[in-house]
Design an enzyme around this catalytic site. Structure first.
Site, PDB file in Angstrom:
ATOM      1  N   SER A   1       0.838  -1.199   0.000  1.00  0.00           N
ATOM      2  CA  SER A   1       0.000   0.000   0.000  1.00  0.00           C
ATOM      3  C   SER A   1       0.871   1.246   0.000  1.00  0.00           C
ATOM      4  CB  SER A   1      -0.926   0.021   1.214  1.00  0.00           C
ATOM      5  OG  SER A   1      -1.719   1.200   1.213  1.00  0.00           O
TER       6      SER A   1
ATOM      7  N   LYS B   1      -4.336  -7.093   3.163  1.00  0.00           N
ATOM      8  CA  LYS B   1      -4.361  -5.973   2.211  1.00  0.00           C
ATOM      9  C   LYS B   1      -5.780  -5.747   1.683  1.00  0.00           C
ATOM     10  CE  LYS B   1      -2.775  -2.784  -0.582  1.00  0.00           C
ATOM     11  NZ  LYS B   1      -3.625  -2.715  -1.769  1.00  0.00           N
TER      12      LYS B   1
ATOM     13  N   HIS C   1      -7.592  -3.917   4.351  1.00  0.00           N
ATOM     14  CA  HIS C   1      -7.059  -2.544   4.302  1.00  0.00           C
ATOM     15  C   HIS C   1      -7.809  -1.738   3.252  1.00  0.00           C
ATOM     16  CE1 HIS C   1      -4.516   0.307   2.070  1.00  0.00           C
ATOM     17  NE2 HIS C   1      -3.814   0.523   3.165  1.00  0.00           N
ATOM     18  N   ASN C   2      -7.988  -2.321   2.055  1.00  0.00           N
ATOM     19  CA  ASN C   2      -8.675  -1.616   0.981  1.00  0.00           C
ATOM     20  C   ASN C   2     -10.154  -1.425   1.292  1.00  0.00           C
ATOM     21  OD1 ASN C   2      -6.173  -1.901  -0.213  1.00  0.00           O
ATOM     22  ND2 ASN C   2      -6.985  -2.457  -2.210  1.00  0.00           N
TER      23      ASN C   2
ATOM     24  N   GLU D   1     -10.341   1.466   3.436  1.00  0.00           N
ATOM     25  CA  GLU D   1     -10.099   2.610   2.546  1.00  0.00           C
ATOM     26  C   GLU D   1     -11.383   3.032   1.829  1.00  0.00           C
ATOM     27  OE1 GLU D   1      -7.960   2.779  -1.716  1.00  0.00           O
ATOM     28  OE2 GLU D   1      -6.656   2.105  -0.077  1.00  0.00           O
TER      29      GLU D   1
END
Length: 476
Positions: free
Chosen positions: A132, A186, A189-190, A193
């Site tokens: 990231s 990840k 995480h997105n 986001e």
């Protein structure tokens, strides 16, 4: 690193923006790197931008693999899906057992699971690594989430720690766990986001349509917020967007951009797996849905004509409302992170990842897209209690939420009454109110399920499973 002049320490497949910048970052830290891309001009650009004359571009895959010292270490930064499998298939005949392959793209974690098993069976080391930070992060220091073959990670650890972002001297990379855990983290995480970006978009809507602020006034609001507890990468770039005018124009480029948001799938994947794991993440789900709704531009324009409404005007004291809005955004931000961390906790349990949530929060504090001041609070919460069941149960977070939730209620009640859409704001507050409910109305749902489908129910204080004939049957 290797002192052999004709062999390179590391190979990168895919010299697009991310791959090239990561390799340039490695070159800055003394790594002799080889890059491969079928487009020879990208390899030439890599060599041109290299400051230390230690990077080489290739457009022939055999020459590329032959240039690497053994055991070979190669990262793929190519689009997720079949392309990754195609690249692996092309590489394997050119590699030896014991060589290391890294998938640095946004692959779906189930694909990574399969590749881990397949490559291990063939004698190769493989791990998936979420990265990231975008273009700038790749060049100056990203946050990286490697998971899978720990032996392979340990070989790569010195290089990865050297190029990672640093916060308080600590590199923003750590071994995540076995299997596809790196890509799973990840993906979440997105998802977080997505939630944060939707909350910022709704805040923009409230400021513009509700308070009638012009672009410069909105820029000042986001700038002020980014100087306080809301400091984050996403707010930092938002304030910059509200200052950018295309050369030769007298207005913001933002005002020329179509209101149809694109997506690459990681948010959707997060929502899908959350459903599978029965981990509610309604703020993130709503963000995914709003991106989808934005794509129906023609339908929205048609509906706007059918359901015309009076000009929106919030009848509020502007300064007082802005104070409430800052509280509301802070509250909603906490909820978005909390939902993501809860999903990670559930996945860790279900998939046996043994995730260290404190360490994950720690490496997210620098380099990555969702970095923010609040991640320090998350890190501290899991440092105090590594087995914390939910972020909202932490004492410090409780205090932050209690202080901010009045603003969330004020803003939401005001915007709903005015007809301003704030679905992620609403999802966050409703999630919180349901989460803190000692007794939810789900007993009625269970009664209904038993009524129409004999699905049974359980009783308070009584063991067993029960079924009721809810209405007396009559024989005609």
């Amino acid at each position: 690193m290797s002192n052999t002049p004709d062999k390179y320490d590391f190979g990168m497949i895919g010299l697009g923006t991310m791959g090239r910048n990561l390799l340039l970052n490695m070159g800055d830290h003394g790594v002799r790197g080889a890059g491969f891309d079928t487009d020879a001009s990208k390899g030439q650009l890599l060599e041109k931008e290299s400051k230390h004359n230690n990077l080489k571009g290739f457009s022939d895959v055999k020459a590329f693999t032959s240039s690497l010292k053994s055991p070979k270490a190669i990262m793929m930064l190519v689009p997720a899906g079949k392309i990754v499998d195609d690249v692996i298939a092309e590489l394997l005949p050119l590699l030896d057992k014991g060589d290391i392959l890294i998938d640095g793209g946004n692959s779906h974690f189930t694909d990574t699971n399969r590749r881990v098993d397949e490559l291990e069976a063939k004698g190769f080391h493989f791990f998936g690594m979420g990265i990231s930070g975008g273009e700038e992060g790749a060049r100056k220091g990203p946050s990286m989430m490697p998971g899978g073959d720990k032996e392979a990670y340990n070989v790569m650890k010195p290089i990865l720690e050297s190029i990672a972002a640093k916060v308080d001297g600590a590199p923003c990379v750590t071994y995540i766990g076995p299997g596809a855990s790196g890509h799973f983290v990840k993906m979440v995480h997105n998802g977080i986001e997505y939630g944060l970006m939707q909350l910022i978009a709704e805040t923009y809507e409230i400021l513009k349509k509700g308070l009638k602020l012009d672009n410069e006034e909105i820029r000042k609001v986001f700038t002020k917020w980014n100087e306080g507890r809301l400091k984050s990468f996403l707010l930092e770039i938002t304030k910059d967007i509200f200052a950018y005018k295309a050369p030769g124009t007298d207005h913001l480029l933002l005002d020329d951009i179509k209101d149809e948001a694109k997506a690459k799938g990681t948010g959707k994947w997060t929502s899908q797996v959350a459903m599978d794991l029965q981990a509610p993440i309604p703020t993130i789900d709503t963000a995914v849905s709003m991106r989808d709704l934005s794509k129906y531009k023609a339908l929205r324009e048609q509906a706007a004509g059918l359901y015309s409404k009076d000009e929106v005007q919030l009848n509020v004291n502007k300064d007082e409302f802005l104070t409430s809005l800052e509280q509301a955004f802070y509250f909603n931000m906490i909820i978005s992170y909390a939902q993501g961390m809860h999903l990670l906790a559930r996945a860790s349990e279900e998939y046996k990842y043994d995730l260290k949530l404190g360490e994950i929060a720690k490496i997210w504090r620098g380099g990555c897209i969702i970095r923010s001041e609040f991640l320090n609070d998350i890190f501290n919460a899991y440092q105090k209690d590594a087995k914390l069941a939910h972020l909202l149960l932490d004492a410090n977070v409780q205090n932050l939420v209690k202080a901010a939730v009045p603003g969330a209620r004020t803003v939401l009640s005001t915007t709903i009454a005015a007809g301003i859409a704030a679905p992620a704001y609403a999802a966050s507050l409703s999630y919180f109110d349901a989460f803190r409910s000692k007794r939810m109305p789900s007993n009625l749902t269970q009664a209904q399920r038993d009524y129409f489908g004999a699905h049974t129910y359980e009783l308070i204080g009584k063991e067993g499973v029960f079924h009721t004939q809810w209405v007396e049957k009559h024989n005609d």
